[in-house]
Motif scaffolding. Sequence first.
Motif, PDB file in Angstrom:
ATOM      1  N   LEU A 130      12.926 -68.596  30.448  1.00  0.00           N
ATOM      2  CA  LEU A 130      13.497 -69.729  29.728  1.00  0.00           C
ATOM      3  C   LEU A 130      13.649 -70.956  30.625  1.00  0.00           C
ATOM      4  O   LEU A 130      13.208 -72.054  30.278  1.00  0.00           O
ATOM      5  CB  LEU A 130      14.853 -69.342  29.132  1.00  0.00           C
ATOM      6  CG  LEU A 130      15.584 -70.463  28.367  1.00  0.00           C
ATOM      7  CD1 LEU A 130      14.706 -71.014  27.260  1.00  0.00           C
ATOM      8  CD2 LEU A 130      16.895 -69.945  27.804  1.00  0.00           C
ATOM      9  N   LEU A 131      14.256 -70.807  31.790  1.00  0.00           N
ATOM     10  CA  LEU A 131      14.471 -71.968  32.660  1.00  0.00           C
ATOM     11  C   LEU A 131      13.154 -72.529  33.171  1.00  0.00           C
ATOM     12  O   LEU A 131      12.988 -73.758  33.269  1.00  0.00           O
ATOM     13  CB  LEU A 131      15.384 -71.591  33.821  1.00  0.00           C
ATOM     14  CG  LEU A 131      16.830 -71.240  33.436  1.00  0.00           C
ATOM     15  CD1 LEU A 131      17.641 -70.890  34.673  1.00  0.00           C
ATOM     16  CD2 LEU A 131      17.481 -72.402  32.681  1.00  0.00           C
ATOM     17  N   GLU A 132      12.219 -71.664  33.492  1.00  0.00           N
ATOM     18  CA  GLU A 132      10.907 -72.139  33.955  1.00  0.00           C
ATOM     19  C   GLU A 132      10.205 -72.938  32.856  1.00  0.00           C
ATOM     20  O   GLU A 132       9.600 -73.981  33.115  1.00  0.00           O
ATOM     21  CB  GLU A 132      10.033 -70.960  34.382  1.00  0.00           C
ATOM     22  CG  GLU A 132      10.445 -70.310  35.697  1.00  0.00           C
ATOM     23  CD  GLU A 132      11.635 -69.376  35.538  1.00  0.00           C
ATOM     24  OE1 GLU A 132      12.122 -68.864  36.555  1.00  0.00           O
ATOM     25  OE2 GLU A 132      12.080 -69.158  34.381  1.00  0.00           O
ATOM     26  N   PHE A 133      10.302 -72.439  31.618  1.00  0.00           N
ATOM     27  CA  PHE A 133       9.676 -73.158  30.502  1.00  0.00           C
ATOM     28  C   PHE A 133      10.327 -74.524  30.309  1.00  0.00           C
ATOM     29  O   PHE A 133       9.641 -75.532  30.118  1.00  0.00           O
ATOM     30  CB  PHE A 133       9.791 -72.348  29.210  1.00  0.00           C
ATOM     31  CG  PHE A 133       9.364 -73.120  27.985  1.00  0.00           C
ATOM     32  CD1 PHE A 133       8.019 -73.239  27.670  1.00  0.00           C
ATOM     33  CD2 PHE A 133      10.303 -73.753  27.170  1.00  0.00           C
ATOM     34  CE1 PHE A 133       7.619 -73.969  26.555  1.00  0.00           C
ATOM     35  CE2 PHE A 133       9.910 -74.483  26.062  1.00  0.00           C
ATOM     36  CZ  PHE A 133       8.563 -74.586  25.752  1.00  0.00           C
ATOM     37  N   LEU A 134      11.650 -74.553  30.335  1.00  0.00           N
ATOM     38  CA  LEU A 134      12.358 -75.820  30.149  1.00  0.00           C
ATOM     39  C   LEU A 134      12.034 -76.826  31.243  1.00  0.00           C
ATOM     40  O   LEU A 134      12.221 -78.035  31.059  1.00  0.00           O
ATOM     41  CB  LEU A 134      13.865 -75.571  30.101  1.00  0.00           C
ATOM     42  CG  LEU A 134      14.367 -74.749  28.905  1.00  0.00           C
ATOM     43  CD1 LEU A 134      15.856 -74.473  29.040  1.00  0.00           C
ATOM     44  CD2 LEU A 134      14.061 -75.450  27.589  1.00  0.00           C
ATOM     45  N   ASN A 135      11.523 -76.359  32.354  1.00  0.00           N
ATOM     46  CA  ASN A 135      11.185 -77.233  33.477  1.00  0.00           C
ATOM     47  C   ASN A 135       9.734 -77.711  33.449  1.00  0.00           C
ATOM     48  O   ASN A 135       9.334 -78.523  34.281  1.00  0.00           O
ATOM     49  CB  ASN A 135      11.449 -76.485  34.795  1.00  0.00           C
ATOM     50  CG  ASN A 135      11.679 -77.431  35.950  1.00  0.00           C
ATOM     51  OD1 ASN A 135      12.351 -78.444  35.811  1.00  0.00           O
ATOM     52  ND2 ASN A 135      11.108 -77.097  37.105  1.00  0.00           N
ATOM     53  N   VAL A 136       8.953 -77.205  32.493  1.00  0.00           N
ATOM     54  CA  VAL A 136       7.546 -77.611  32.407  1.00  0.00           C
ATOM     55  C   VAL A 136       7.461 -79.056  31.912  1.00  0.00           C
ATOM     56  O   VAL A 136       8.053 -79.403  30.877  1.00  0.00           O
ATOM     57  CB  VAL A 136       6.765 -76.685  31.446  1.00  0.00           C
ATOM     58  CG1 VAL A 136       5.342 -77.205  31.257  1.00  0.00           C
ATOM     59  CG2 VAL A 136       6.733 -75.262  31.991  1.00  0.00           C
ATOM     60  N   PRO A 137       6.744 -79.946  32.616  1.00  0.00           N
ATOM     61  CA  PRO A 137       6.649 -81.354  32.213  1.00  0.00           C
ATOM     62  C   PRO A 137       5.623 -81.556  31.095  1.00  0.00           C
ATOM     63  O   PRO A 137       4.553 -82.137  31.287  1.00  0.00           O
ATOM     64  CB  PRO A 137       6.204 -82.058  33.505  1.00  0.00           C
ATOM     65  CG  PRO A 137       5.411 -81.008  34.227  1.00  0.00           C
ATOM     66  CD  PRO A 137       6.059 -79.686  33.906  1.00  0.00           C
ATOM     67  N   ALA A 138       5.918 -81.022  29.913  1.00  0.00           N
ATOM     68  CA  ALA A 138       5.004 -81.134  28.775  1.00  0.00           C
ATOM     69  C   ALA A 138       5.821 -81.182  27.488  1.00  0.00           C
ATOM     70  O   ALA A 138       6.930 -80.638  27.415  1.00  0.00           O
ATOM     71  CB  ALA A 138       4.034 -79.957  28.746  1.00  0.00           C
ATOM     72  N   THR A 139       5.264 -81.839  26.485  1.00  0.00           N
ATOM     73  CA  THR A 139       5.962 -81.962  25.203  1.00  0.00           C
ATOM     74  C   THR A 139       5.900 -80.675  24.402  1.00  0.00           C
ATOM     75  O   THR A 139       6.894 -80.256  23.799  1.00  0.00           O
ATOM     76  CB  THR A 139       5.347 -83.112  24.384  1.00  0.00           C
ATOM     77  OG1 THR A 139       5.398 -84.323  25.143  1.00  0.00           O
ATOM     78  CG2 THR A 139       6.101 -83.306  23.084  1.00  0.00           C
ATOM     79  N   PHE A 140       4.720 -80.040  24.389  1.00  0.00           N
ATOM     80  CA  PHE A 140       4.512 -78.860  23.566  1.00  0.00           C
ATOM     81  C   PHE A 140       4.164 -77.654  24.435  1.00  0.00           C
ATOM     82  O   PHE A 140       3.602 -77.810  25.530  1.00  0.00           O
ATOM     83  CB  PHE A 140       3.377 -79.095  22.560  1.00  0.00           C
ATOM     84  CG  PHE A 140       3.615 -80.279  21.659  1.00  0.00           C
ATOM     85  CD1 PHE A 140       4.801 -80.422  20.965  1.00  0.00           C
ATOM     86  CD2 PHE A 140       2.629 -81.250  21.509  1.00  0.00           C
ATOM     87  CE1 PHE A 140       5.017 -81.516  20.134  1.00  0.00           C
ATOM     88  CE2 PHE A 140       2.827 -82.340  20.676  1.00  0.00           C
ATOM     89  CZ  PHE A 140       4.033 -82.474  19.986  1.00  0.00           C
ATOM     90  N   PRO A 141       4.441 -76.441  23.966  1.00  0.00           N
ATOM     91  CA  PRO A 141       4.088 -75.238  24.721  1.00  0.00           C
ATOM     92  C   PRO A 141       2.573 -75.075  24.857  1.00  0.00           C
ATOM     93  O   PRO A 141       1.795 -75.515  23.997  1.00  0.00           O
ATOM     94  CB  PRO A 141       4.670 -74.099  23.879  1.00  0.00           C
ATOM     95  CG  PRO A 141       5.705 -74.743  23.016  1.00  0.00           C
ATOM     96  CD  PRO A 141       5.207 -76.127  22.752  1.00  0.00           C
ATOM     97  N   LEU A 142       2.173 -74.430  25.922  1.00  0.00           N
ATOM     98  CA  LEU A 142       0.766 -74.078  26.085  1.00  0.00           C
ATOM     99  C   LEU A 142       0.345 -73.113  24.982  1.00  0.00           C
ATOM    100  O   LEU A 142       1.131 -72.268  24.538  1.00  0.00           O
ATOM    101  CB  LEU A 142       0.535 -73.424  27.446  1.00  0.00           C
ATOM    102  CG  LEU A 142       0.709 -74.328  28.669  1.00  0.00           C
ATOM    103  CD1 LEU A 142       0.724 -73.488  29.938  1.00  0.00           C
ATOM    104  CD2 LEU A 142      -0.406 -75.362  28.718  1.00  0.00           C
ATOM    105  N   ARG A 143      -0.901 -73.238  24.546  1.00  0.00           N
ATOM    106  CA  ARG A 143      -1.408 -72.329  23.515  1.00  0.00           C
ATOM    107  C   ARG A 143      -1.355 -70.878  23.987  1.00  0.00           C
ATOM    108  O   ARG A 143      -1.088 -69.968  23.202  1.00  0.00           O
ATOM    109  CB  ARG A 143      -2.841 -72.712  23.142  1.00  0.00           C
ATOM    110  CG  ARG A 143      -3.400 -71.903  21.968  1.00  0.00           C
ATOM    111  CD  ARG A 143      -4.762 -72.424  21.557  1.00  0.00           C
ATOM    112  NE  ARG A 143      -4.650 -73.783  21.066  1.00  0.00           N
ATOM    113  CZ  ARG A 143      -5.648 -74.649  21.065  1.00  0.00           C
ATOM    114  NH1 ARG A 143      -6.812 -74.310  21.575  1.00  0.00           N
ATOM    115  NH2 ARG A 143      -5.484 -75.858  20.582  1.00  0.00           N
TER     116      ARG A 143
END
Length: 433
Positions: A85-98
């Motif tokens: 969860l924290l790693e995802f929230l830190n990703v500099p992108a608007t939408f999740p990777l496919r």
Amino acid sequence: MMTKVYDLVGVGFGPNNIGLAVHATQNEADINMIFLEKRDELTWQNGMMIPGADIQHSPHRDFITPIDPTSYYTFLNYLKSHNRLLEFLNVPATFPLRLEWSLYVQWVASHFLGIVNFGQEVVTIDKVLKEEGSVFRVTTEDGKEYLGRTVALGNGGKPMIPETLAPHLGQRVYHLTDYQKKTNQAIKDGCKKFAVIGASQSAVEILIDLYKKSDINICAITRGIGFRQKDLSPFTEHIFFPEFVEWFQRRDAYSRRLINSELENAIYGRADKDALDELYRLWYEDYLQGQSRMELKKYCEIENVTVNAGITLFLREKYSNMQYSVKADAVIIATGFERIECGFDPHRLPSMLKEIGNHIERDCDGSLCIAPDYSLGVIDVAGDRLPLFVNSFSAPSHGIGDAGTFPLLAHRSAVIISSLVEKLKGHQGVNDE
């Protein structure tokens, strides 16, 4: 011995029908369901797992969050369950990777594998009379039969293949659903020139991916000016709101067609700004260095195709009648998918429904009459209405936003399950002798 009658037989087990399984768990009613999936294993868009590609919608428009943010099946809970969860929230992108969304879809689906029969391709849906009344009979390619009080079509659209290319489908002419596997093999076999047909988000993603591979030349062929940006304004995004769907349903058929035509640039044949910007930057970098790895043939129709040692596409530009020929080692078809509305033609039905086509409710103009609960009414000999739910195939009746897989999925699933529970009241379980 009587054949078991399910409360719901689902055709397909992609995201749309997975959503029904999820929302059935939110209801206290005991719904007896079975899903028939033609694939042998659970996958989601495996052929399009292009590095860096995203899903183009908010991660909160998942299977359940808009209806119940506290559900176990939310995307955020999936991340928390996998310690990301924290790693995802830190990703500099608007939408999740496919790739991550695919893993989420498979994680949710894995909780329902006990009610899925794989390797079951449905060929016919008709109705039969039982002691309790008429029910649907769903027949698969290998002759198995499943009976259901209701049916949910969630099998997605068929790949849309231009007529001139259809006879040549194979290892070197293929739809975007086979992109990864067949492109990698083509490159291993020495293919250097790829033609990409279409102007969708997928077409742009494919061009970017090919651009990043060394020693590859590309010809992009489109029927319009090239690649156009989706309308993603926050006001247009209201087409994915349940309130808009309800408003849309109250309009007459003519008005609905006009509204969908006006808004189709939010869904069809368009790409996101970030993808368009990246593709143009890659093209300009080549241009700056005097290279030309991507050729764009715009406003062009494919009139003929020949396949010998390579593939030759014969094109005609629509507004000048100029003719061109393009040679390629492989052709990738990125023209999208056919849907039940077939370009908003509400008169056409999937072939599996041909046995009951004459018994399906239609409007006065002969078009399919899809109710607010996403059901087509199939009228039996007694005049009773059997509900056949069209899961994600109702853009003509519910608005073009319904053509997208996930933005309205939670709302649609909740409506269908609620309607199903109401229709099942009065039934005493299922026949399972």
